[in-house]
Design a protein around this motif. Sequence first.
Motif, PDB file in Angstrom:
ATOM      1  N   LEU A  21       0.100   0.529  -0.550  1.00 26.15           N
ATOM      2  CA  LEU A  21      -1.241   0.330  -1.117  1.00 26.15           C
ATOM      3  C   LEU A  21      -2.322   0.249  -0.051  1.00 26.15           C
ATOM      4  CD1 LEU A  21      -0.294  -2.313  -3.848  1.00 26.15           C
ATOM      5  CD2 LEU A  21      -0.558   0.158  -4.115  1.00 26.15           C
ATOM      6  N   ALA A  22      -1.927   0.387   1.204  1.00 28.35           N
ATOM      7  CA  ALA A  22      -2.902   0.231   2.289  1.00 28.35           C
ATOM      8  C   ALA A  22      -3.964   1.318   2.282  1.00 28.35           C
ATOM      9  CB  ALA A  22      -2.187   0.214   3.644  1.00 28.35           C
ATOM     10  N   GLY A  23      -3.676   2.464   1.640  1.00 29.31           N
ATOM     11  CA  GLY A  23      -4.639   3.567   1.634  1.00 29.31           C
ATOM     12  C   GLY A  23      -5.984   3.172   1.065  1.00 29.31           C
ATOM     13  N   PHE A  24      -5.985   2.252   0.086  1.00 32.32           N
ATOM     14  CA  PHE A  24      -7.247   1.870  -0.548  1.00 32.32           C
ATOM     15  C   PHE A  24      -8.136   1.032   0.361  1.00 32.32           C
ATOM     16  CE2 PHE A  24      -4.544   2.812  -4.185  1.00 32.32           C
ATOM     17  CZ  PHE A  24      -5.393   3.590  -4.948  1.00 32.32           C
ATOM     18  N   SER A  25      -7.538   0.439   1.388  1.00 28.13           N
ATOM     19  CA  SER A  25      -8.347  -0.377   2.307  1.00 28.13           C
ATOM     20  C   SER A  25      -8.597   0.328   3.632  1.00 28.13           C
ATOM     21  CB  SER A  25      -7.631  -1.712   2.574  1.00 28.13           C
ATOM     22  OG  SER A  25      -6.372  -1.488   3.196  1.00 28.13           O
TER      23      SER A  25
END
Length: 598
Positions: free
Chosen positions: A49-53
Motif C-alpha cells: 500500500l506504500a504506493g499511495f504515499s
Amino acid sequence: MLDPLITTLVILVIATILFLSDKLSADLIGMFVAVALGLTGVLSPQETLAGFSRSAVITIIAIFFLAEGLRRTGVTDQVGRWLVRFAGAKEGRLVLLVMLAGAFLSLFMNNIAAAAVLLPAVSVAARRSQVKPSRLLMPLAFSTILGGMATLLTTTNIIASSLLRDENLSGFGLLDFAPLGLPIVLAGLTYMIFIGKRLLPAGLPLPETPEETDLVGVYRLGERLLQAKITASSPLVGLTLSQSRLRESYGLSVVAVEHSGQMILSPSPKLRFASGDVLTLEGRVDQVPWEQLQNSLQVMPPRVWGERDLESSQVAVVEAVLSPRSRLIGQTLKEVNFREKYGMVVLAVWRSGRPIRRDLANLKLEFGDALLLQGPRDRLPVLATEPDVILLNGEDESYKPTRQGSLAVAIMLAALTASIVFPEAIAEILLAGGLSMVAFRLLSMEEAYRAIEWKSVFLVAGMLSMGLAISKTGAGELAAKNMIALMGTGNPVLLLAGLFLVTMLLAQVMHSGAVAAVMVPIAIQVARSLSLEPHSFVMGVTLATSMTFLTPLGHPVNVLVMGPGGYRFRDYFKVGFPLVLLLFLVVMLFLPVIWPFT
C-alpha cells in the motif's frame, strides 16, 4: 509458497495480457497487481500500500490542482485566444503556433489537459483561416506529447524518478529532462512543419467560400434531410411533436418546423402541429415506409442542404467532443437525458473517421466521439462551462486578464522556482502550490478533487508496487542478464537502443505508466551489471514511453482529436512512424553526450 521471483513474473505476465486485451481498465489492473503481490507475500502489507504515499502520487495530484487553478482563472484559455488572434491565414504558420502552444502548456500540466484546453481555440482558428481541422489537430496532439518529454511534470517521468529513489539513487529534478527534451521538441516541430504536414490526411475538400464551410456537409447530414408538408387531413394536425412519435415509429427526427410563416429550429417537444406546417426531417429516407405516411405528409422536392438551413439568430449548429473524464462516456443519450440536461439536440456523431446518424438515442458514447449539436445560442456559454463536453466552435468571447489569473500564475511560478532550488522536496512544494490555489479561493476543494484524474493516480500507485517487486525479487537483474546475453554485446549504445525500442513498442499498446514501472527497474539493473550510470539508461527508457505516435491507442490525447480531426488508424502510423525514427536518432545522438554512460 512459490518462489517470489516466479510469482512476480507470473503476475507480470498476467497483467501484461490484461493490459493488451483491454478487457479491464488500466487502473483496475494496476490495483489488482498490487493486491496480488501483497496476498502472495512478495511484498509486505506496508510495501503493498506504500504506493499511495509515494512522492510520485503526491506530485501527480499536485499537478492536477495547479493546472485546474490556471484553467479556472482563465489563464490557459488566454493562451488559446492568443493563438486565434495571431494565427493568420497561412497553414504553415498556424501549424507552428498550434504546436508551440501545445508544447508550452504541456510543460506545466497533463498532456491531455493541455490539448483539451487548446482544442476549442484550434477549431475556431481552423474555421476562420479556412484550414481543415485534420491539418491541425494531430500536430496539436503530438506537440503536447513532445512538450511532456521536456519536463519532470509528466506521469511517466515522475514514475521513473520515484523508481530511481527506490534504488537509493537520486531522482530527476524539474529541469533534468530539458537538455534532451528541448532538442526532441525542436526536432518534432521541424519534422511536422516540413515533412509531417505533407503526410497529414487532406480531409474533406474545402469549399470556395467561408459561408459554404459547414458542419452539415462534414457530417453528410444532407443525405438524410428532407422536407414534408402536413396536409389538411393529416392525423398529425393538433398533435404535439412528442405525441406524433415520428422518431419512434418511423425513425424521423424533426429538426425544424415552418409554422405560420416562421421558421422554428430545434422545436420544442410541446410544439403543436397545424395544417400547412413544413417539417424538416432527418432520418434514413430510403427506409421510411412512406405509404403509411401518404395521408399525413406530402414530401417536397429534394434540395441542397447547408448549415445555414439549420441555424438562425437564435439557434446554432455547433460541434463538441467528450472531455477526457466525461461522465457521458459509456452511456447513451437517452440514459443521460441529453436534450433536457444541455438544451441541445444531437444531430449526428463522428466516430473512427465516419459519421453515425441513426439510432443515436441508443448509441453508447465513447471517448473521442464528436457530437453535432443544434440548439439555442444562449445555451452556448453554459455549454462551454460543462465539464463533460468540450465545445469546439462556440461563440468567441473577449477575455481580459484578471487579478485571479495573475495570482494563479504567480503561485505556479513560485512553486516551479522552489522545485528547482529544492529538488529533493518537489512533491511537497508542488502540493503546497496546489493547496495555495484553494487557500486563495482560486478554486474550491470540490473543484480540485474533480480535477484529479483518479485513474492515473490508482494506476501509478498500483504499478509502483510492481516496480518494487521487480527490484526486490531480482526479476530486474535476471531480465538485465538475459538481455545482455541475448544482444551479445557490452556496447552501452546498442543496449540502450534495444531497451528503447522494446519500451517504445510496449507503449503503443499498453499504458505508458505501466510500461515505465516495468522497464525502468530493468534499465537500472542493465546499467549496474555493466558498471554504467543508471540515470542514462533510465532517461532513455523514460523518453521511450512517451514515443506514442504510431497508433491512436498509444496516448489518450490521440483519441481526443481522432473524432474532430476525422482521422483513421492508419493516419497516425503514416505521420508518426517517420517521427519516431527521427526522435530515436536524436535520443541516440544526444543522450550519451548530455547523460554520459560513465
